[in-house]
Write a protein that holds these residues in place. Structure first.
Motif, short mmCIF file in Angstrom:
data_model
loop_
_atom_site.label_atom_id
_atom_site.label_comp_id
_atom_site.label_asym_id
_atom_site.label_seq_id
_atom_site.Cartn_x
_atom_site.Cartn_y
_atom_site.Cartn_z
N SER A 56 -22.02 20.30 -54.96
CA SER A 56 -20.77 20.09 -55.70
C SER A 56 -19.83 21.27 -55.50
CB SER A 56 -21.06 19.90 -57.19
OG SER A 56 -21.85 18.76 -57.38
N LEU A 99 -17.91 15.94 -59.99
CA LEU A 99 -18.95 15.84 -61.01
C LEU A 99 -19.11 14.41 -61.53
CD1 LEU A 99 -18.40 19.13 -63.03
CD2 LEU A 99 -20.08 18.67 -61.25
N GLU A 150 -21.00 18.92 -66.48
CA GLU A 150 -20.25 20.13 -66.15
C GLU A 150 -21.01 21.38 -66.57
OE1 GLU A 150 -15.79 22.03 -66.66
OE2 GLU A 150 -16.20 20.02 -67.41
N TYR A 176 -23.59 22.19 -64.00
CA TYR A 176 -22.94 22.75 -62.81
C TYR A 176 -22.66 24.24 -63.01
CZ TYR A 176 -19.15 23.91 -59.61
OH TYR A 176 -18.37 24.53 -58.67
#
Length: 106
Positions: free
Chosen positions: A28, A42, A49, A52
């Motif tokens: 990502s 995402l 999130e 991530y």
């Protein structure tokens, strides 16, 4: 640009044989570096999130006990994979005379 994202979508699904969250976060990040918006990446990947950002933050930290891991790998390779964690731990203790916690073998 959008068709590129959908080609990778199957590999991001939660099915068995798919890549782990850490790798999803890394990919990502690479896609955002190529110019895709983070929210779009995402949502396509299905990665939260917070996950991530967690993996981005921890990817930048230096590896703990790097020298110990190198010594463990060296001993393991010297004995052609026949040494288990108990023998490696004993050899490290004998060589260095220092206490190395067995949990560093995990």
């Amino acid at each position: 640009m959008g068709s590129f994202l959908f080609k990778k979508e199957k590999s991001f699904s939660g099915e068995s044989g798919c890549i782990p969250r850490k790798a999803q976060a890394a990919l990502s990040f690479e896609l955002t570096q190529e110019g895709f918006r983070l929210n779009d990446v995402l949502s396509c990947v299905g990665l939260p999130e917070a996950t991530y950002h967690y993996h981005r933050k921890h990817a930048q930290r230096p590896e703990r006990n790097h020298d110990v891991k190198e010594r463990i790998t060296k001993i393991y390779d010297q004995h052609k994979g026949r040494y288990g964690y108990r023998r490696i731990h004993a050899q490290l203790k004998a060589e260095a005379g220092s206490l190395i916690i067995r949990k560093s073998f995990g």
